[in-house]
Design a protein around this motif. Structure first.
Motif, PDB file in Angstrom:
ATOM      1  N   VAL A 185     -22.832 -28.215  35.719  1.00 55.08           N
ATOM      2  CA  VAL A 185     -23.555 -28.942  36.763  1.00 55.08           C
ATOM      3  C   VAL A 185     -24.526 -29.877  36.059  1.00 55.08           C
ATOM      4  O   VAL A 185     -25.171 -29.493  35.078  1.00 55.08           O
ATOM      5  CB  VAL A 185     -24.310 -27.972  37.697  1.00 55.08           C
ATOM      6  N   GLN A 187     -27.661 -33.068  36.315  1.00 54.12           N
ATOM      7  CA  GLN A 187     -28.614 -33.869  37.069  1.00 54.12           C
ATOM      8  C   GLN A 187     -28.023 -35.274  37.151  1.00 54.12           C
ATOM      9  O   GLN A 187     -27.225 -35.664  36.290  1.00 54.12           O
ATOM     10  CB  GLN A 187     -29.970 -33.866  36.344  1.00 54.12           C
ATOM     11  N   GLY A 203     -20.470 -30.304  39.788  1.00 54.07           N
ATOM     12  CA  GLY A 203     -21.433 -30.660  40.824  1.00 54.07           C
ATOM     13  C   GLY A 203     -22.602 -31.396  40.224  1.00 54.07           C
ATOM     14  O   GLY A 203     -22.831 -31.361  39.010  1.00 54.07           O
ATOM     15  N   THR A 204     -23.330 -32.099  41.065  1.00 62.71           N
ATOM     16  CA  THR A 204     -24.476 -32.900  40.631  1.00 62.71           C
ATOM     17  C   THR A 204     -25.652 -32.665  41.575  1.00 62.71           C
ATOM     18  O   THR A 204     -25.456 -32.461  42.766  1.00 62.71           O
ATOM     19  CB  THR A 204     -24.110 -34.397  40.634  1.00 62.71           C
ATOM     20  N   TYR A 205     -26.856 -32.728  41.033  1.00 58.76           N
ATOM     21  CA  TYR A 205     -28.062 -32.549  41.852  1.00 58.76           C
ATOM     22  C   TYR A 205     -29.103 -33.594  41.471  1.00 58.76           C
ATOM     23  O   TYR A 205     -28.971 -34.305  40.469  1.00 58.76           O
ATOM     24  CB  TYR A 205     -28.653 -31.147  41.642  1.00 58.76           C
ATOM     25  N   VAL A 210     -33.579 -29.141  43.943  1.00 59.60           N
ATOM     26  CA  VAL A 210     -32.406 -28.608  44.624  1.00 59.60           C
ATOM     27  C   VAL A 210     -32.813 -27.907  45.917  1.00 59.60           C
ATOM     28  O   VAL A 210     -33.743 -27.096  45.940  1.00 59.60           O
ATOM     29  CB  VAL A 210     -31.664 -27.614  43.702  1.00 59.60           C
ATOM     30  N   THR A 211     -32.133 -28.232  46.996  1.00 60.22           N
ATOM     31  CA  THR A 211     -32.399 -27.599  48.290  1.00 60.22           C
ATOM     32  C   THR A 211     -31.675 -26.255  48.354  1.00 60.22           C
ATOM     33  O   THR A 211     -30.757 -26.000  47.558  1.00 60.22           O
ATOM     34  CB  THR A 211     -31.910 -28.489  49.439  1.00 60.22           C
ATOM     35  N   ALA A 213     -29.464 -25.285  50.412  1.00 64.13           N
ATOM     36  CA  ALA A 213     -28.040 -25.527  50.645  1.00 64.13           C
ATOM     37  C   ALA A 213     -27.339 -25.938  49.355  1.00 64.13           C
ATOM     38  O   ALA A 213     -26.229 -25.470  49.050  1.00 64.13           O
ATOM     39  CB  ALA A 213     -27.851 -26.598  51.707  1.00 64.13           C
ATOM     40  N   GLN A 214     -27.976 -26.818  48.581  1.00 67.44           N
ATOM     41  CA  GLN A 214     -27.399 -27.242  47.303  1.00 67.44           C
ATOM     42  C   GLN A 214     -27.336 -26.084  46.322  1.00 67.44           C
ATOM     43  O   GLN A 214     -26.374 -25.957  45.565  1.00 67.44           O
ATOM     44  CB  GLN A 214     -28.228 -28.373  46.708  1.00 67.44           C
ATOM     45  N   GLU A 217     -24.365 -24.066  47.155  1.00 69.92           N
ATOM     46  CA  GLU A 217     -23.132 -24.788  46.844  1.00 69.92           C
ATOM     47  C   GLU A 217     -22.875 -24.863  45.340  1.00 69.92           C
ATOM     48  O   GLU A 217     -21.762 -24.594  44.863  1.00 69.92           O
ATOM     49  CB  GLU A 217     -23.204 -26.202  47.418  1.00 69.92           C
ATOM     50  N   LEU A 218     -23.897 -25.226  44.580  1.00 66.43           N
ATOM     51  CA  LEU A 218     -23.737 -25.374  43.138  1.00 66.43           C
ATOM     52  C   LEU A 218     -23.539 -24.027  42.449  1.00 66.43           C
ATOM     53  O   LEU A 218     -22.733 -23.912  41.519  1.00 66.43           O
ATOM     54  CB  LEU A 218     -24.953 -26.098  42.547  1.00 66.43           C
TER      55      LEU A 218
END
Length: 276
Positions: A185, A187, A203-205, A210-211, A213-214, A217-218
């Motif tokens: 993952v 940034q 995945g990317t944030y 990060v929320t 939900a994120q 997911e991540l």
């Protein structure tokens, strides 16, 4: 890297200084200039005997300028400032800008408008796309070399860059655990480091924290690596996920050696994967 629209209130106090540094300017300079636009400067490129005086906001722009062949490069934001957009330019910084042949800046820097205002009638203002993706880097180096009149030096640097990048890419891929690309993952501004390692991010944030939900997911991707941005880290990105978090540095050091950024990233990623 820290791309942000943060405003620095203390810069307002410098507005009078910036205005006094502007000589022979007429009209509004609010529009972002194109790389080939001039603030009254001669469009003739520098030759090998008289290379231009270049002022840059950070070591990142400075490294691009050096790669393009510039020798006389002054950096405004000290390398010791961890988050460059937080820097408050001093009067001496703005005075140096007024004496430059070229001024390199990035539009996300909150003091960019003040830098442009202080450039005066001599300097050519050049907006730089700061991204360590190799394609972007070489395109920016070519653009700057065309302005500086240093194409030969830039071509030589790009040859060395390609060779070093190739070597690092193969070296990191050889260190993949079990010969397989680790689930990673990143940034949003560390994708280039994943690319260097031959990794396609799962995945990317960011750039915000990060929320919940994120996070779900991540974490669900079961990553073994998180490539965080050292310049705008929000702490542990995926707690309890078991992922190894690696800090990726975007800005070069005071020596303005851009290749060192890639070497350091490769070393840190190998460590994160359990390599040497």
């Amino acid at each position: 890297m820290a791309r942000t629209g943060v405003r620095i209130p203390s810069l307002v106090a410098l507005s009078a200084l910036g205005l006094t540094l502007v000589t022979g300017c007429g009209g509004d300079k609010g529009d972002t200039p194109s790389p080939s636009s001039s603030a009254g400067a001669s469009s003739a490129p520098a030759d090998d005997k008289q290379k231009p005086a270049v002022v840059v906001t950070t070591t990142w722009e400075g490294a691009f300028a050096k790669a393009a062949g510039a020798d006389d490069v002054k950096v405004i934001v000290p390398q010791s400032v961890h988050h460059a957009p937080d820097y408050d330019p001093k009067p001496s910084d703005l005075a140096a800008v007024a004496q430059a042949d070229f001024v390199l800046y990035a539009p996300f820097e909150p003091y960019a408008a003040k830098i442009k205002e202080a450039a005066g009638s001599k300097a050519k203002l050049v907006e730089v796309n700061l991204d360590n993706d190799p394609g972007t880097v070489k395109a920016e180096v070519d653009k700057l070399a065309a302005l500086f009149g240093t194409t030969e030096a830039a071509t030589k640097w790009k040859t060395g860059f390609d060779s070093e990048y190739d070597k690092l890419n193969k070296d990191v891929q050889a260190a993949w655990p079990g010969g397989k690309s680790p689930v990673t993952v990143t940034q949003v501004f560390t994708d280039w480091a994943a690319k260097l390692a031959g990794i396609t991010p799962a995945g990317t944030y960011g750039p915000e924290a990060v929320t919940p939900a994120q996070l779900a997911e991540l974490s669900g991707e079961k990553p073994s690596l998180v490539l965080d941005n050292a310049h705008m880290s929000t702490g542990t990105v995926l707690p309890d996920s078991g992922a190894q978090q690696v800090q990726i540095v975007n800005y070069p050091g005071e020596d303005l050696d851009l290749l060192a950024v890639y070497r350091d990233a490769a070393t840190e990623i190998k460590k994160g994967m359990g390599g040497s």
